[in-house]
Scaffold this motif. Structure first.
Motif, short mmCIF file in Angstrom:
data_model
loop_
_atom_site.label_atom_id
_atom_site.label_comp_id
_atom_site.label_asym_id
_atom_site.label_seq_id
_atom_site.Cartn_x
_atom_site.Cartn_y
_atom_site.Cartn_z
N THR A 66 -4.22 53.77 37.84
CA THR A 66 -3.25 54.84 38.01
C THR A 66 -2.24 54.75 36.88
N GLU A 91 -1.97 50.79 36.07
CA GLU A 91 -2.13 49.66 37.00
C GLU A 91 -3.49 49.77 37.67
N PRO A 96 -2.16 46.33 41.86
CA PRO A 96 -1.20 47.11 41.09
C PRO A 96 -0.28 46.28 40.19
N ARG A 99 -1.25 45.34 35.04
CA ARG A 99 -0.97 46.54 34.25
C ARG A 99 -1.48 46.35 32.84
#
Length: 148
Positions: A66, A91, A96, A99
């Motif tokens: 994302t 991420e 998440p 990155r």
């Protein structure tokens, strides 16, 4: 397959990062993962920062991510991607906290937005120390391939 890839300053391959820069040859993105606690380590380090284990291994991830933030670069600072291009931080869906700095390709720069679902594609660069596959990301809804 694109034969005219942009100039990029390529990473120097070593035992710690080779999996990341070469796994695109198989069409997968690999991230180092602690085999004791499951923590993903990127960039790669020799010891897990969570549990201090040295039992680490490269593992394939989905390649789905994302967009967290991005910038559209309109200035040609040096040879490289044609402007405008999108520099982004994405991420990974697996974790998440992992990155990656990357470019968003396969769409108009003005179509990129925060929380955009993207998937990895690879830009192949022949290199005497081992071919390098730069992970780039494209909108998840676009037809994917393994090379940008």
């Amino acid at each position: 397959m694109t034969t005219d890839v942009p100039f990029r300053i390529l990473p120097q391959l070593d035992d710690r990062n080779r999996h990341f820069w070469t796994s695109g040859a198989q069409g997968v993105l690999q991230i180092l993962r602690c085999q004791q606690c499951g923590y993903y380590l990127h960039p790669p380090t020799p010891i897990c920062p969570e549990c201090r284990s040295t039992d680490l291994a490269a593992e394939a991830v989905s390649g789905e991510a994302t967009v967290v933030t991005f910038s559209i670069n309109h200035q040609q600072w040096m040879p490289g991607p044609e402007v405008p291009f999108v520099a982004a931080i994405v991420e990974l869906v697996e974790d998440p906290s992992v990155r990656l700095r990357t470019n968003i390709v396969g769409c108009a720069p003005d179509d990129v937005h925060i929380d955009m679902a993207v998937t990895v594609v690879f830009e192949h660069h022949p290199d005497p120390d081992g071919d390098i596959y730069i992970p780039l990301f494209t909108p998840r809804s676009s037809s994917g391939g393994t090379e940008a």
